[in-house]
Design a protein around this motif. Structure first.
Motif, mmCIF file in Angstrom:
data_model
loop_
_atom_site.group_PDB
_atom_site.id
_atom_site.type_symbol
_atom_site.label_atom_id
_atom_site.label_comp_id
_atom_site.label_asym_id
_atom_site.label_seq_id
_atom_site.Cartn_x
_atom_site.Cartn_y
_atom_site.Cartn_z
ATOM 1 N N GLU A 178 0.824 -1.204 0.000
ATOM 2 C CA GLU A 178 0.000 0.000 0.000
ATOM 3 C C GLU A 178 0.861 1.258 0.000
ATOM 4 O O GLU A 178 0.498 2.278 -0.590
ATOM 5 C CB GLU A 178 -0.955 0.003 1.197
ATOM 6 C CG GLU A 178 -2.079 -1.005 1.101
ATOM 7 C CD GLU A 178 -2.962 -0.764 -0.121
ATOM 8 O OE1 GLU A 178 -3.243 0.403 -0.446
ATOM 9 O OE2 GLU A 178 -3.375 -1.750 -0.759
ATOM 10 N N ARG A 181 1.775 1.744 -3.533
ATOM 11 C CA ARG A 181 0.619 2.136 -4.337
ATOM 12 C C ARG A 181 0.272 3.608 -4.137
ATOM 13 O O ARG A 181 0.020 4.346 -5.105
ATOM 14 C CB ARG A 181 -0.590 1.277 -3.967
ATOM 15 C CG ARG A 181 -1.833 1.571 -4.809
ATOM 16 C CD ARG A 181 -3.052 0.811 -4.329
ATOM 17 N NE ARG A 181 -3.485 1.229 -2.999
ATOM 18 C CZ ARG A 181 -4.199 2.335 -2.762
ATOM 19 N NH1 ARG A 181 -4.540 3.142 -3.763
ATOM 20 N NH2 ARG A 181 -4.573 2.639 -1.531
ATOM 21 N N ILE A 182 0.251 4.054 -2.872
ATOM 22 C CA ILE A 182 -0.074 5.453 -2.570
ATOM 23 C C ILE A 182 0.979 6.384 -3.162
ATOM 24 O O ILE A 182 0.653 7.422 -3.769
ATOM 25 C CB ILE A 182 -0.180 5.671 -1.056
ATOM 26 C CG1 ILE A 182 -1.402 4.950 -0.490
ATOM 27 C CG2 ILE A 182 -0.227 7.167 -0.727
ATOM 28 C CD1 ILE A 182 -2.730 5.508 -0.931
ATOM 29 N N LYS A 184 2.830 5.876 -5.703
ATOM 30 C CA LYS A 184 2.670 5.903 -7.161
ATOM 31 C C LYS A 184 1.471 6.760 -7.546
ATOM 32 O O LYS A 184 1.518 7.502 -8.534
ATOM 33 C CB LYS A 184 2.494 4.476 -7.685
ATOM 34 C CG LYS A 184 2.469 4.387 -9.209
ATOM 35 C CD LYS A 184 2.417 2.934 -9.666
ATOM 36 C CE LYS A 184 2.427 2.859 -11.194
ATOM 37 N NZ LYS A 184 2.382 1.445 -11.664
ATOM 38 N N GLU A 185 0.385 6.671 -6.760
ATOM 39 C CA GLU A 185 -0.815 7.465 -7.030
ATOM 40 C C GLU A 185 -0.502 8.954 -7.069
ATOM 41 O O GLU A 185 -1.017 9.691 -7.917
ATOM 42 C CB GLU A 185 -1.872 7.194 -5.954
ATOM 43 C CG GLU A 185 -3.120 8.066 -6.077
ATOM 44 C CD GLU A 185 -4.097 7.883 -4.926
ATOM 45 O OE1 GLU A 185 -4.946 8.785 -4.734
ATOM 46 O OE2 GLU A 185 -4.017 6.855 -4.218
ATOM 47 N N PHE A 186 0.365 9.405 -6.173
ATOM 48 C CA PHE A 186 0.675 10.827 -6.090
ATOM 49 C C PHE A 186 1.988 11.206 -6.779
ATOM 50 O O PHE A 186 2.409 12.361 -6.736
ATOM 51 C CB PHE A 186 0.728 11.257 -4.618
ATOM 52 C CG PHE A 186 -0.619 11.273 -3.947
ATOM 53 C CD1 PHE A 186 -1.501 12.328 -4.140
ATOM 54 C CD2 PHE A 186 -1.019 10.214 -3.138
ATOM 55 C CE1 PHE A 186 -2.742 12.340 -3.525
ATOM 56 C CE2 PHE A 186 -2.261 10.216 -2.522
ATOM 57 C CZ PHE A 186 -3.136 11.287 -2.721
ATOM 58 N N GLU A 189 7.275 8.507 -5.657
ATOM 59 C CA GLU A 189 7.898 7.211 -5.362
ATOM 60 C C GLU A 189 9.201 7.310 -4.576
ATOM 61 O O GLU A 189 9.458 6.531 -3.668
ATOM 62 C CB GLU A 189 8.151 6.433 -6.659
ATOM 63 C CG GLU A 189 6.886 5.873 -7.307
ATOM 64 C CD GLU A 189 6.300 6.813 -8.333
ATOM 65 O OE1 GLU A 189 6.493 8.037 -8.195
ATOM 66 O OE2 GLU A 189 5.656 6.345 -9.293
ATOM 67 N N THR A 253 -4.799 16.357 0.096
ATOM 68 C CA THR A 253 -5.574 15.199 -0.361
ATOM 69 C C THR A 253 -7.078 15.394 -0.205
ATOM 70 O O THR A 253 -7.858 14.659 -0.818
ATOM 71 C CB THR A 253 -5.193 13.931 0.412
ATOM 72 O OG1 THR A 253 -5.669 14.028 1.758
ATOM 73 C CG2 THR A 253 -3.690 13.722 0.404
ATOM 74 N N ARG A 256 -10.058 11.761 3.189
ATOM 75 C CA ARG A 256 -9.783 10.412 2.671
ATOM 76 C C ARG A 256 -10.225 9.389 3.716
ATOM 77 O O ARG A 256 -10.261 9.658 4.910
ATOM 78 C CB ARG A 256 -8.288 10.241 2.395
ATOM 79 C CG ARG A 256 -7.690 11.216 1.399
ATOM 80 C CD ARG A 256 -7.760 10.718 -0.008
ATOM 81 N NE ARG A 256 -7.001 9.494 -0.233
ATOM 82 C CZ ARG A 256 -6.415 9.177 -1.383
ATOM 83 N NH1 ARG A 256 -6.489 10.014 -2.413
ATOM 84 N NH2 ARG A 256 -5.777 8.027 -1.538
#
Length: 359
Positions: A178, A181-182, A184-186, A189, A253, A256
Protein backbone atom coordinates in the motif's frame (compact mmCIF):
# COMPACT_ATOMS: atom_id res chain seq x y z
CA UNK A 1 -31.12 -5.44 21.94
CA UNK A 2 -29.89 -2.40 23.89
CA UNK A 3 -29.93 0.91 22.02
CA UNK A 4 -27.46 3.62 23.02
CA UNK A 5 -28.20 7.22 22.09
CA UNK A 6 -25.09 9.27 21.28
CA UNK A 7 -25.18 13.07 21.21
CA UNK A 8 -22.59 14.86 19.07
CA UNK A 9 -22.47 17.85 16.76
CA UNK A 10 -22.16 15.93 13.48
CA UNK A 11 -21.28 12.61 11.89
CA UNK A 12 -18.24 14.02 10.12
CA UNK A 13 -14.66 12.78 10.38
CA UNK A 14 -13.51 14.53 13.55
CA UNK A 15 -11.43 12.73 16.14
CA UNK A 16 -14.24 12.11 18.63
CA UNK A 17 -16.68 11.09 15.92
CA UNK A 18 -14.14 8.73 14.37
CA UNK A 19 -13.50 7.11 17.76
CA UNK A 20 -17.21 6.54 18.23
CA UNK A 21 -17.52 4.96 14.79
CA UNK A 22 -14.66 2.59 15.61
CA UNK A 23 -16.55 1.48 18.71
CA UNK A 24 -19.75 1.16 16.67
CA UNK A 25 -18.05 -1.16 14.16
CA UNK A 26 -16.79 -3.36 16.99
CA UNK A 27 -20.29 -3.93 18.43
CA UNK A 28 -22.32 -7.09 18.09
CA UNK A 29 -25.40 -5.59 16.44
CA UNK A 30 -27.52 -8.45 17.75
CA UNK A 31 -26.91 -7.14 21.27
CA UNK A 32 -26.22 -3.41 20.89
CA UNK A 33 -27.16 -0.61 18.51
CA UNK A 34 -26.00 2.99 18.42
CA UNK A 35 -28.29 5.86 17.46
CA UNK A 36 -27.24 9.48 17.06
CA UNK A 37 -28.47 12.99 17.74
CA UNK A 38 -26.72 15.61 15.58
CA UNK A 39 -27.17 19.31 14.93
CA UNK A 40 -25.39 19.44 11.56
CA UNK A 41 -26.76 17.69 8.47
CA UNK A 42 -24.74 15.34 6.31
CA UNK A 43 -21.42 14.00 7.50
CA UNK A 44 -19.27 11.30 6.00
CA UNK A 45 -20.48 8.63 8.45
CA UNK A 46 -24.22 9.16 7.88
CA UNK A 47 -24.58 6.51 5.20
CA UNK A 48 -22.69 3.91 7.22
CA UNK A 49 -24.81 4.53 10.33
CA UNK A 50 -28.04 4.08 8.38
CA UNK A 51 -26.72 0.94 6.67
CA UNK A 52 -25.89 -0.56 10.07
CA UNK A 53 -29.44 0.08 11.28
CA UNK A 54 -28.72 3.15 13.36
CA UNK A 55 -31.19 6.00 13.72
CA UNK A 56 -30.25 9.66 13.30
CA UNK A 57 -32.19 12.51 14.93
CA UNK A 58 -31.63 16.12 13.86
CA UNK A 59 -31.94 18.95 16.40
CA UNK A 60 -31.10 22.68 16.16
CA UNK A 61 -27.63 23.87 17.11
CA UNK A 62 -27.60 24.73 20.80
CA UNK A 63 -25.88 28.08 20.21
CA UNK A 64 -28.61 29.14 17.75
CA UNK A 65 -31.72 27.65 19.36
CA UNK A 66 -31.10 26.52 22.93
CA UNK A 67 -34.68 25.58 23.73
CA UNK A 68 -35.16 23.84 20.39
CA UNK A 69 -32.08 21.69 21.03
CA UNK A 70 -33.21 20.91 24.58
CA UNK A 71 -36.70 19.90 23.45
CA UNK A 72 -35.29 17.82 20.59
CA UNK A 73 -33.10 15.73 22.90
CA UNK A 74 -35.86 15.29 25.47
CA UNK A 75 -38.33 14.20 22.78
CA UNK A 76 -35.96 11.66 21.18
CA UNK A 77 -35.17 10.11 24.56
CA UNK A 78 -38.76 10.00 25.79
CA UNK A 79 -40.48 8.78 22.62
CA UNK A 80 -37.92 6.01 22.03
CA UNK A 81 -37.42 5.02 25.70
CA UNK A 82 -33.62 5.39 25.71
CA UNK A 83 -32.08 4.38 29.02
CA UNK A 84 -28.46 5.08 28.08
CA UNK A 85 -27.24 8.36 26.60
CA UNK A 86 -23.61 9.12 25.74
CA UNK A 87 -22.55 12.73 25.14
CA UNK A 88 -19.27 13.66 23.44
CA UNK A 89 -18.38 16.91 25.18
CA UNK A 90 -16.04 19.77 24.37
CA UNK A 91 -16.84 21.64 27.60
CA UNK A 92 -19.17 21.60 30.58
CA UNK A 93 -21.93 23.48 28.72
CA UNK A 94 -22.85 19.97 27.59
CA UNK A 95 -24.60 19.58 30.94
CA UNK A 96 -27.71 21.10 29.35
CA UNK A 97 -27.87 18.18 26.90
CA UNK A 98 -27.61 15.73 29.77
CA UNK A 99 -30.36 17.50 31.72
CA UNK A 100 -32.53 17.27 28.61
CA UNK A 101 -31.81 13.53 28.33
CA UNK A 102 -32.55 13.03 32.02
CA UNK A 103 -35.84 14.90 31.73
CA UNK A 104 -36.73 12.54 28.87
CA UNK A 105 -36.26 9.55 31.15
CA UNK A 106 -32.68 8.35 30.58
CA UNK A 107 -31.02 6.83 33.66
CA UNK A 108 -27.48 6.17 32.43
CA UNK A 109 -25.99 9.58 31.57
CA UNK A 110 -22.43 9.19 30.29
CA UNK A 111 -20.20 12.12 29.29
CA UNK A 112 -16.93 11.64 27.43
CA UNK A 113 -14.48 14.53 27.40
CA UNK A 114 -13.08 15.09 23.91
CA UNK A 115 -10.49 17.82 24.45
CA UNK A 116 -8.26 19.71 26.85
CA UNK A 117 -8.11 23.25 25.41
CA UNK A 118 -5.52 25.64 26.80
CA UNK A 119 -6.59 28.80 24.99
CA UNK A 120 -10.09 29.45 26.32
CA UNK A 121 -11.27 33.04 26.45
CA UNK A 122 -12.09 34.53 29.85
CA UNK A 123 -15.81 34.23 29.09
CA UNK A 124 -15.48 30.56 28.11
CA UNK A 125 -13.41 29.81 31.22
CA UNK A 126 -16.02 31.36 33.49
CA UNK A 127 -18.82 29.39 31.82
CA UNK A 128 -16.92 26.12 31.82
CA UNK A 129 -15.71 26.21 35.41
CA UNK A 130 -19.04 27.54 36.69
CA UNK A 131 -21.01 24.69 35.09
CA UNK A 132 -18.49 21.91 35.81
CA UNK A 133 -19.90 21.05 39.29
CA UNK A 134 -23.37 20.66 37.77
CA UNK A 135 -21.99 18.42 35.03
CA UNK A 136 -20.38 16.22 37.68
CA UNK A 137 -23.66 16.07 39.56
CA UNK A 138 -25.84 15.15 36.58
CA UNK A 139 -23.48 12.67 34.88
CA UNK A 140 -23.68 9.11 36.14
CA UNK A 141 -20.56 8.02 34.23
CA UNK A 142 -17.56 10.25 33.50
CA UNK A 143 -15.22 9.24 30.67
CA UNK A 144 -12.12 10.65 29.00
CA UNK A 145 -9.41 9.51 26.56
CA UNK A 146 -6.61 10.82 28.82
CA UNK A 147 -5.97 12.18 32.31
CA UNK A 148 -5.53 15.67 30.84
CA UNK A 149 -8.92 15.59 29.10
CA UNK A 150 -10.59 14.16 32.20
CA UNK A 151 -9.12 16.79 34.49
CA UNK A 152 -10.26 19.59 32.19
CA UNK A 153 -13.83 18.34 31.94
CA UNK A 154 -14.46 17.05 35.46
CA UNK A 155 -11.69 18.35 37.72
CA UNK A 156 -8.82 16.60 39.51
CA UNK A 157 -10.90 15.11 42.31
CA UNK A 158 -13.70 13.70 40.19
CA UNK A 159 -13.73 9.96 39.45
CA UNK A 160 -13.21 9.59 35.73
CA UNK A 161 -12.77 6.40 33.72
CA UNK A 162 -10.14 6.42 30.98
CA UNK A 163 -11.46 4.92 27.74
CA UNK A 164 -8.60 4.63 25.28
CA UNK A 165 -8.88 5.79 21.68
CA UNK A 166 -8.51 2.24 20.45
CA UNK A 167 -7.90 1.09 16.90
CA UNK A 168 -8.60 -2.00 14.82
CA UNK A 169 -5.13 -3.55 14.81
CA UNK A 170 -5.88 -5.62 11.72
CA UNK A 171 -6.82 -2.47 9.81
CA UNK A 172 -4.22 -0.03 11.13
CA UNK A 173 -0.89 -1.64 10.30
CA UNK A 174 2.06 -0.95 8.05
CA UNK A 175 1.62 -2.31 4.52
CA UNK A 176 4.56 -2.14 2.13
CA UNK A 177 2.42 -2.76 -0.94
CA UNK A 178 0.00 0.00 0.00
CA UNK A 179 2.92 2.30 0.64
CA UNK A 180 4.13 1.83 -2.90
CA UNK A 181 0.62 2.14 -4.34
CA UNK A 182 -0.07 5.45 -2.57
CA UNK A 183 3.30 6.87 -3.56
CA UNK A 184 2.67 5.90 -7.16
CA UNK A 185 -0.81 7.46 -7.03
CA UNK A 186 0.67 10.83 -6.09
CA UNK A 187 3.88 10.52 -8.11
CA UNK A 188 6.19 10.61 -5.10
CA UNK A 189 7.90 7.21 -5.36
CA UNK A 190 11.36 8.34 -4.27
CA UNK A 191 10.46 11.26 -2.03
CA UNK A 192 10.77 11.97 1.68
CA UNK A 193 7.11 12.13 2.73
CA UNK A 194 6.19 14.23 5.75
CA UNK A 195 2.57 13.69 6.81
CA UNK A 196 -0.26 15.22 8.82
CA UNK A 197 -3.88 14.17 9.27
CA UNK A 198 -6.33 16.63 10.79
CA UNK A 199 -9.04 19.20 10.24
CA UNK A 200 -8.05 22.56 8.82
CA UNK A 201 -8.76 24.42 12.06
CA UNK A 202 -6.75 26.72 14.29
CA UNK A 203 -6.36 23.96 16.90
CA UNK A 204 -4.19 21.90 14.55
CA UNK A 205 -1.72 24.78 14.00
CA UNK A 206 -1.16 24.28 10.27
CA UNK A 207 0.67 27.59 9.87
CA UNK A 208 3.44 26.41 12.18
CA UNK A 209 3.44 23.03 10.43
CA UNK A 210 4.01 24.73 7.09
CA UNK A 211 6.85 26.77 8.56
CA UNK A 212 8.41 23.55 9.83
CA UNK A 213 8.08 21.92 6.44
CA UNK A 214 9.60 24.98 4.75
CA UNK A 215 12.73 24.35 6.84
CA UNK A 216 12.65 20.63 5.99
CA UNK A 217 12.44 21.49 2.28
CA UNK A 218 15.53 23.66 2.59
CA UNK A 219 17.46 20.71 4.00
CA UNK A 220 16.00 18.02 1.72
CA UNK A 221 15.15 18.85 -1.88
CA UNK A 222 13.18 15.61 -2.21
CA UNK A 223 10.83 16.43 0.68
CA UNK A 224 7.04 16.46 0.15
CA UNK A 225 4.32 17.34 2.67
CA UNK A 226 0.97 15.52 2.61
CA UNK A 227 -1.96 17.20 4.39
CA UNK A 228 -5.00 14.97 4.84
CA UNK A 229 -8.27 16.61 5.82
CA UNK A 230 -10.56 19.53 5.18
CA UNK A 231 -11.91 22.50 7.11
CA UNK A 232 -12.71 26.18 7.29
CA UNK A 233 -9.08 27.31 7.08
CA UNK A 234 -8.33 25.61 3.76
CA UNK A 235 -8.07 28.90 1.84
CA UNK A 236 -5.72 30.34 4.47
CA UNK A 237 -3.55 27.24 4.27
CA UNK A 238 -3.37 27.43 0.49
CA UNK A 239 -2.42 31.10 0.71
CA UNK A 240 0.38 30.31 3.17
CA UNK A 241 1.65 27.52 0.91
CA UNK A 242 1.90 30.04 -1.94
CA UNK A 243 3.67 32.58 0.29
CA UNK A 244 6.28 29.99 1.22
CA UNK A 245 6.63 28.95 -2.44
CA UNK A 246 5.80 25.36 -1.57
CA UNK A 247 2.98 24.73 -4.03
CA UNK A 248 4.92 22.01 -5.87
CA UNK A 249 5.90 20.31 -2.61
CA UNK A 250 2.59 20.14 -0.72
CA UNK A 251 -0.20 17.65 -1.44
CA UNK A 252 -3.68 18.49 -0.19
CA UNK A 253 -5.57 15.20 -0.36
CA UNK A 254 -8.90 16.44 1.00
CA UNK A 255 -10.91 14.03 3.10
CA UNK A 256 -9.78 10.41 2.67
CA UNK A 257 -10.92 7.10 4.12
CA UNK A 258 -7.77 5.10 3.38
CA UNK A 259 -5.89 6.53 6.35
CA UNK A 260 -3.88 3.37 7.21
CA UNK A 261 -2.61 3.24 3.63
CA UNK A 262 -1.67 6.93 3.64
CA UNK A 263 0.12 6.52 6.97
CA UNK A 264 2.00 3.54 5.53
CA UNK A 265 3.28 5.80 2.75
CA UNK A 266 4.64 8.47 5.12
CA UNK A 267 8.16 8.64 6.55
CA UNK A 268 7.38 10.86 9.54
CA UNK A 269 4.24 12.34 11.12
CA UNK A 270 4.34 15.95 12.36
CA UNK A 271 1.56 17.17 14.67
CA UNK A 272 2.02 20.60 16.33
CA UNK A 273 -1.50 21.07 17.77
CA UNK A 274 -2.15 23.77 20.33
CA UNK A 275 -4.21 21.29 22.37
CA UNK A 276 -5.74 17.81 22.15
CA UNK A 277 -7.65 15.44 24.41
CA UNK A 278 -6.03 12.34 22.94
CA UNK A 279 -5.28 12.63 19.21
CA UNK A 280 -6.65 9.69 17.23
CA UNK A 281 -4.32 10.33 14.32
CA UNK A 282 -1.16 10.14 16.45
CA UNK A 283 -2.37 6.81 17.82
CA UNK A 284 -3.22 5.55 14.34
CA UNK A 285 0.18 6.65 13.04
CA UNK A 286 1.92 4.62 15.74
CA UNK A 287 -0.22 1.60 14.89
CA UNK A 288 1.44 1.63 11.47
CA UNK A 289 4.90 2.01 13.06
CA UNK A 290 5.25 5.63 11.92
CA UNK A 291 7.53 7.90 14.02
CA UNK A 292 5.83 11.09 15.22
CA UNK A 293 6.97 14.56 16.25
CA UNK A 294 4.24 16.27 18.26
CA UNK A 295 3.71 19.30 20.48
CA UNK A 296 4.31 18.95 24.22
CA UNK A 297 0.89 20.52 24.76
CA UNK A 298 -0.44 17.02 24.06
CA UNK A 299 -0.73 14.46 26.85
CA UNK A 300 2.25 12.16 27.38
CA UNK A 301 -0.22 9.27 27.33
CA UNK A 302 -0.27 9.64 23.54
CA UNK A 303 3.10 7.87 23.36
CA UNK A 304 2.06 4.24 23.30
CA UNK A 305 5.07 2.82 21.50
CA UNK A 306 8.11 5.02 22.15
CA UNK A 307 7.81 6.33 18.58
CA UNK A 308 6.69 9.79 19.73
CA UNK A 309 9.02 12.74 20.23
CA UNK A 310 7.62 15.77 22.07
CA UNK A 311 8.77 19.32 21.29
CA UNK A 312 7.64 22.65 22.68
CA UNK A 313 5.97 25.05 20.27
CA UNK A 314 8.40 27.68 21.53
CA UNK A 315 11.20 25.94 19.66
CA UNK A 316 11.97 27.23 16.19
CA UNK A 317 10.56 25.62 13.03
CA UNK A 318 14.16 24.70 12.18
CA UNK A 319 14.47 22.72 15.43
CA UNK A 320 11.26 20.90 14.61
CA UNK A 321 12.57 20.24 11.10
CA UNK A 322 15.78 18.70 12.47
CA UNK A 323 13.78 16.47 14.83
CA UNK A 324 11.46 15.35 12.03
CA UNK A 325 14.35 14.51 9.71
CA UNK A 326 16.04 12.48 12.44
CA UNK A 327 12.82 10.58 13.21
CA UNK A 328 12.30 9.88 9.49
CA UNK A 329 15.49 7.78 9.57
CA UNK A 330 13.96 5.32 12.06
CA UNK A 331 13.16 1.86 10.75
CA UNK A 332 9.47 0.88 10.67
CA UNK A 333 8.47 -1.82 13.18
CA UNK A 334 5.35 -3.76 14.16
CA UNK A 335 3.63 -2.18 17.17
CA UNK A 336 0.64 -4.51 17.56
CA UNK A 337 1.90 -6.01 20.82
CA UNK A 338 2.52 -2.54 22.29
CA UNK A 339 -1.10 -1.63 21.57
CA UNK A 340 -2.49 -4.81 23.07
CA UNK A 341 -0.45 -4.45 26.26
CA UNK A 342 -1.61 -0.85 26.71
CA UNK A 343 -5.28 -1.71 26.08
CA UNK A 344 -5.69 0.01 22.71
CA UNK A 345 -7.30 -2.86 20.80
CA UNK A 346 -10.71 -1.48 19.79
CA UNK A 347 -12.50 -4.72 20.70
CA UNK A 348 -11.43 -4.52 24.34
CA UNK A 349 -12.07 -0.76 24.38
CA UNK A 350 -15.65 -1.28 23.17
CA UNK A 351 -16.24 -3.98 25.80
CA UNK A 352 -14.97 -1.72 28.60
CA UNK A 353 -17.13 1.18 27.40
CA UNK A 354 -20.28 -0.93 27.30
CA UNK A 355 -19.66 -2.28 30.80
CA UNK A 356 -19.46 1.26 32.14
CA UNK A 357 -22.41 2.91 30.39
CA UNK A 358 -24.93 0.08 29.97
CA UNK A 359 -25.91 -0.88 33.49
Amino acid sequence: MKRILCILSSLDAGGAETFLMKVYRALDLNEYQMDFIVSVDGGCYTKEVLERGGRIYKIPERTKDFFGAFKGIKKAVKENSYNTVLKLAENSLSVTDMIAAKSGGAKNLAVRSCNAPTNLSLKDKILHYSLRPLLNLVSTVKLAPSDLAGEFMFGKKSKCHIINNGVDLDFFRFDEEEKERIRKEFGIENKLLVGHVGRYTRQKNHEFLLNVFSEIAKKREDAVLMLVGKGELEDDIKKRIDELQLKDKVILTGQRFDIPQLLSAMDVFVFPSFFEGMPNTVIEAQATGLPCVIADTITKEADITGLVKYLTLEKSPESWADAALKCAEEKRRCTKEDFRKRGYDIKSVAENLLKLICK
